[in-house]
Every structure is written in structure tokens, then in C-alpha cells.
Design an enzyme around this catalytic site. Structure first.
Site, PDB file in Angstrom:
ATOM      1  N   GLN A  43      20.851  -3.866  30.639  1.00 45.77           N
ATOM      2  CA  GLN A  43      20.373  -4.784  29.359  1.00 45.77           C
ATOM      3  C   GLN A  43      18.972  -5.025  29.271  1.00 45.77           C
ATOM      4  O   GLN A  43      18.294  -5.235  30.292  1.00 45.77           O
ATOM      5  CB  GLN A  43      21.340  -6.006  29.089  1.00 45.77           C
ATOM      6  CG  GLN A  43      21.858  -6.890  30.304  1.00 45.77           C
ATOM      7  CD  GLN A  43      22.702  -7.900  29.908  1.00 45.77           C
ATOM      8  OE1 GLN A  43      23.406  -7.901  28.923  1.00 45.77           O
ATOM      9  NE2 GLN A  43      23.044  -8.865  30.751  1.00 45.77           N
ATOM     10  N   HIS A  74      23.981  -5.493  33.446  1.00 42.21           N
ATOM     11  CA  HIS A  74      25.283  -6.058  32.787  1.00 42.21           C
ATOM     12  C   HIS A  74      26.418  -5.658  33.437  1.00 42.21           C
ATOM     13  O   HIS A  74      27.084  -6.653  33.769  1.00 42.21           O
ATOM     14  CB  HIS A  74      25.400  -5.168  31.353  1.00 42.21           C
ATOM     15  CG  HIS A  74      26.437  -5.962  30.284  1.00 42.21           C
ATOM     16  ND1 HIS A  74      26.517  -5.542  28.918  1.00 42.21           N
ATOM     17  CD2 HIS A  74      27.447  -6.609  30.674  1.00 42.21           C
ATOM     18  CE1 HIS A  74      27.628  -6.110  28.749  1.00 42.21           C
ATOM     19  NE2 HIS A  74      28.241  -6.797  29.600  1.00 42.21           N
ATOM     20  N   PHE A 128      29.302 -15.025  34.624  1.00 40.06           N
ATOM     21  CA  PHE A 128      29.140 -13.635  34.124  1.00 40.06           C
ATOM     22  C   PHE A 128      29.387 -13.000  35.144  1.00 40.06           C
ATOM     23  O   PHE A 128      30.392 -11.804  35.078  1.00 40.06           O
ATOM     24  CB  PHE A 128      27.533 -13.606  33.824  1.00 40.06           C
ATOM     25  CG  PHE A 128      27.087 -12.325  33.178  1.00 40.06           C
ATOM     26  CD1 PHE A 128      27.896 -11.382  32.515  1.00 40.06           C
ATOM     27  CD2 PHE A 128      26.002 -11.602  33.622  1.00 40.06           C
ATOM     28  CE1 PHE A 128      27.440 -10.223  31.915  1.00 40.06           C
ATOM     29  CE2 PHE A 128      25.441 -10.323  33.252  1.00 40.06           C
ATOM     30  CZ  PHE A 128      26.291  -9.730  32.427  1.00 40.06           C
ATOM     31  N   HIS A 131      33.217 -12.697  35.339  1.00 35.60           N
ATOM     32  CA  HIS A 131      33.811 -11.719  34.282  1.00 35.60           C
ATOM     33  C   HIS A 131      33.670 -10.068  34.401  1.00 35.60           C
ATOM     34  O   HIS A 131      34.791  -9.455  34.566  1.00 35.60           O
ATOM     35  CB  HIS A 131      32.919 -12.199  32.953  1.00 35.60           C
ATOM     36  CG  HIS A 131      33.181 -11.227  31.784  1.00 35.60           C
ATOM     37  ND1 HIS A 131      34.207 -11.314  30.932  1.00 35.60           N
ATOM     38  CD2 HIS A 131      32.485 -10.006  31.512  1.00 35.60           C
ATOM     39  CE1 HIS A 131      34.223 -10.265  29.994  1.00 35.60           C
ATOM     40  NE2 HIS A 131      33.059  -9.368  30.359  1.00 35.60           N
ATOM     41  N   GLU A 132      32.387  -9.775  35.167  1.00 37.02           N
ATOM     42  CA  GLU A 132      32.228  -8.552  35.476  1.00 37.02           C
ATOM     43  C   GLU A 132      33.163  -8.060  36.594  1.00 37.02           C
ATOM     44  O   GLU A 132      33.994  -6.898  36.562  1.00 37.02           O
ATOM     45  CB  GLU A 132      30.785  -8.268  35.513  1.00 37.02           C
ATOM     46  CG  GLU A 132      29.929  -8.271  34.541  1.00 37.02           C
ATOM     47  CD  GLU A 132      30.495  -7.512  33.378  1.00 37.02           C
ATOM     48  OE1 GLU A 132      30.522  -6.274  33.463  1.00 37.02           O
ATOM     49  OE2 GLU A 132      30.268  -7.974  32.135  1.00 37.02           O
ATOM     50  N   LYS A 135      37.230  -8.215  35.006  1.00 29.66           N
ATOM     51  CA  LYS A 135      37.340  -7.295  34.008  1.00 29.66           C
ATOM     52  C   LYS A 135      37.220  -5.801  34.761  1.00 29.66           C
ATOM     53  O   LYS A 135      38.244  -5.061  34.214  1.00 29.66           O
ATOM     54  CB  LYS A 135      36.519  -7.530  32.991  1.00 29.66           C
ATOM     55  CG  LYS A 135      36.679  -6.601  31.724  1.00 29.66           C
ATOM     56  CD  LYS A 135      36.047  -6.932  30.498  1.00 29.66           C
ATOM     57  CE  LYS A 135      36.419  -5.864  29.531  1.00 29.66           C
ATOM     58  NZ  LYS A 135      35.504  -6.237  28.326  1.00 29.66           N
ATOM     59  N   HIS A 136      36.106  -5.744  35.157  1.00 31.22           N
ATOM     60  CA  HIS A 136      35.748  -4.160  35.623  1.00 31.22           C
ATOM     61  C   HIS A 136      35.899  -3.821  36.975  1.00 31.22           C
ATOM     62  O   HIS A 136      36.377  -2.820  37.285  1.00 31.22           O
ATOM     63  CB  HIS A 136      34.236  -4.109  35.267  1.00 31.22           C
ATOM     64  CG  HIS A 136      33.896  -4.055  33.734  1.00 31.22           C
ATOM     65  ND1 HIS A 136      34.392  -3.319  32.837  1.00 31.22           N
ATOM     66  CD2 HIS A 136      33.194  -5.175  33.024  1.00 31.22           C
ATOM     67  CE1 HIS A 136      33.879  -3.626  31.647  1.00 31.22           C
ATOM     68  NE2 HIS A 136      33.229  -4.958  31.637  1.00 31.22           N
TER      69      HIS A 136
HETATM   70  O1  U2P Z   1      30.428  -2.585  23.996  1.00 34.48           O
HETATM   71  C1  U2P Z   1      30.839  -4.097  23.597  1.00 34.48           C
HETATM   72  C2  U2P Z   1      31.578  -4.368  25.011  1.00 34.48           C
HETATM   73  O2  U2P Z   1      32.633  -3.482  25.241  1.00 34.48           O
HETATM   74  C3  U2P Z   1      32.762  -3.450  26.310  1.00 34.48           C
HETATM   75  N1  U2P Z   1      32.625  -2.151  27.162  1.00 34.48           N
HETATM   76  C4  U2P Z   1      31.802  -1.306  26.540  1.00 34.48           C
HETATM   77  C5  U2P Z   1      31.879   0.094  27.063  1.00 34.48           C
HETATM   78  C6  U2P Z   1      32.522   0.447  28.246  1.00 34.48           C
HETATM   79  O3  U2P Z   1      32.601   1.805  28.598  1.00 34.48           O
HETATM   80  N2  U2P Z   1      33.340  -0.495  28.832  1.00 34.48           N
HETATM   81  C7  U2P Z   1      33.267  -1.665  28.495  1.00 34.48           C
HETATM   82  O4  U2P Z   1      33.936  -2.637  28.875  1.00 34.48           O
HETATM   83  C8  U2P Z   1      31.757  -4.430  27.361  1.00 34.48           C
HETATM   84  O5  U2P Z   1      32.335  -5.673  27.742  1.00 34.48           O
HETATM   85  P1  U2P Z   1      32.062  -6.789  28.595  1.00 34.48           P
HETATM   86  O6  U2P Z   1      31.793  -6.237  29.948  1.00 34.48           O
HETATM   87  O7  U2P Z   1      30.741  -7.046  28.255  1.00 34.48           O
HETATM   88  O8  U2P Z   1      33.095  -7.856  28.454  1.00 34.48           O
HETATM   89  C9  U2P Z   1      30.833  -4.432  26.432  1.00 34.48           C
HETATM   90  O9  U2P Z   1      29.974  -5.317  26.376  1.00 34.48           O
END
Ligand code: U2P
Length: 251
Positions: A43, A74, A128, A131-132, A135-136
Site C-alpha cells: 500500500q 498490506h 491488522f 486479520h491478515e 484471513k489469508h
Molecule cells: O480489494 C479489496 C479487498 O479484497 C481483498 N482481496 C483482494 C484481492 C485479492 O487477491 N485477495 C483479497 O483478499 C483484500 O481484503 P483484505 O485482505 O484487505 O481484507 C482487499 O483489500
């Protein structure tokens, strides 16, 4: 042999159980299928910090002259080739103690640029980083299998490809008056990174740049998406509110 009327409820129950096991992702036992590639999402504080209306201690935009002036992280996102992505893959509550040795680096290179807590997968709200990870990070298996690995791997990839430096060296420096051709920014990254990034804009200002990787972290092209950017974009310089202003607002 059981009568037909006794077999019907049994069949229905078995069908319902099978549906529950297959789940909404179309996968057996509710697990989401393995991701296809990683996106490192960066970001641009110059764009995001301009939106700061009030300050708080968790927001790196509020650090006065110590506010970030380079792209910050991010997240590292496991993605699918069809443009969707898995999320919240298993229950793993974020534990800040597991990354205590990384906190200085995370504060500097992976700070939140907002006030307010972030949503977490199962427990409501948190940092934050929580969250990351939830979620990911939990969807990064089998490449990354635990919280510490998620954060150290992301930092290492981030350090390897310095997008701010790549852009500065190509003449794309932060400015509140210049507009740059989007194609020039993309080419500058392609020349150094050897793959095509994704650029996300907020109006005409660059807000995020995403670098994409195969599972072994070799660069690959991001998906060719309809970009949110116009032909000419800005890379705003963040005018710090000054430490005193930030601190008095924080107080
Ligand atoms: O783009 C807006 C939000 O969608 C999530 N995103 C986007 C593209 C991708 O490949 N994967 C994904 O998760 C992101 O969500 P966040 O992690 O912020 O919750 C991104 O901010």
C-alpha cells in the site's frame, strides 16, 4: 429388508450429510482447495494517509515525521487463477507472542494505516496483522503452515523487491503536482521484477501495487484485470501532520 417408508428419511438424512460435507466451496469436508499463486499487496501511504481524518496510536499515518514514506505491506495473499481467493481456511487465533521477534520490523514495514480494529475470521476484531494471518495466512498451506512463517516469509519477499526504489530510480517520485503514465510505472516494475504487477488506484492516485509469485516465490504476472487506474496517475507525497499535531490528536 426395511420398508420403503423407513428408507426415505434415511436417504434424506444421508443426502443432507453429504451436502454439509461438500460445503459451499464445492470441496469435501468444507476445506477450501489449494491456492494457485501468491500476491504481495503493497500500500502507498501517500494516498491512504491523505484520507486520515483523526489520529490514533495504531495508525502509522499519525507518526508525524516518522510516518512511512515507502510502500508498506498490506498482505501476502494466496489467490486462485480465476480471480477469486480462499479465506479463513482454518481456525488459528492470531497470537502476537509468536511473532514477538518480528514486531519492530512489522511496525515499520507492515503497519496499519487506519484507526480502528480489523475484522478477524472467528473472533470478531483484532490487529491488522491478526486479520491478515487469519484471513489469508491460514490459506497459504502447504507453502506456509504457521503464523511465524507467514510473517517472516512476507517480510523477506518484501525486502527482496523494493518497489519504492524501483519507481524512484525510474523517475517516479512522490509528488502532489505530477501525473505519471500508468504504463510507465508498470514498465518500470516489469523491467526490474520481470513480471507484470497489478496497480490499484483511488481516483487517480496509486493506492496499491501487487506483485505476484508462483508458489516457489518466482515472479509471475498478476492476472490481467480491468485496472481501477486512469491513464495518468499520481503518487502523492504524504504531508505529515507533524508529530505535535498527531500527538495532540492522539491524546
Ligand atoms: O480489494 C479489496 C479487498 O479484497 C481483498 N482481496 C483482494 C484481492 C485479492 O487477491 N485477495 C483479497 O483478499 C483484500 O481484503 P483484505 O485482505 O484487505 O481484507 C482487499 O483489500
Amino acid at each position: 429388508m426395511a420398508s420403503l417408508s423407513a428408507q426415505i428419511p434415511l436417504c434424506l438424512a444421508l443426502m443432507m450429510a453429504a451436502c454439509l460435507m461438500i460445503g459451499i466451496n464445492g470441496s469435501i469436508d468444507g476445506a477450501q482447495r489449494e491456492f494457485d499463486y501468491f500476491a504481495l499487496s503493497l500500500q502507498w501511504p501517500g494516498t491512504i494517509c491523505h484520507k486520515t481524518r483523526h489520529c490514533c496510536s495504531s495508525n502509522a499515518c499519525c507518526r508525524g515525521s516518522n510516518s512511512p514514506t515507502e510502500f508498506t505491506i498490506h498482505g501476502l495473499w494466496p489467490d486462485y487463477n480465476d480471480g477469486t481467493w480462499p479465506s479463513c481456511c482454518y481456525r488459528s487465533q492470531f497470537d502476537v507472542k509468536e511473532i514477538s521477534t518480528l514486531l519492530d520490523a512489522l511496525e515499520k514495514y507492515w503497519p496499519s494505516l487506519y484507526c480502528g480494529k480489523s475484522s478477524t475470521c472467528f473472533s470478531g476484531k483484532g490487529l491488522f496483522w491478526a486479520h491478515e494471518w487469519e484471513k489469508h495466512g491460514t490459506c497459504s498451506s502447504p507453502v506456509i503452515r504457521d503464523e511465524y512463517s507467514y510473517f517472516i516469509t512476507t517480510l523477506n519477499v518484501y525486502f527482496k523487491y523494493n518497489v519504492t526504489k524501483i519507481l524512484n530510480e525510474a523517475g517516479y517520485v512522490p509528488s502532489n503536482s505530477e501525473r505519471y503514465p500508468l504504463g510507465g510505472i508498470v514498465s518500470a516494475i516489469e523491467n526490474s521484477f520481470r513480471a507484470t504487477p497489478e496497480v490499484i488506484c483511488s481516483k487517480e492516485a496509486v493506492e496499491e501495487i501487487r506483485l505476484c509469485f508462483f508458489k516457489d516465490f518466482k515472479p509471475r504476472n498478476c492476472l490481467a484485470s480491468k485496472t481501477s487506474c486512469p491513464k495518468y496517475v499520481s503518487l502523492p507525497a504524504y504531508v505529515s501532520m507533524g508529530r505535535e499535531a498527531s500527538e495532540s490528536e492522539m491524546a
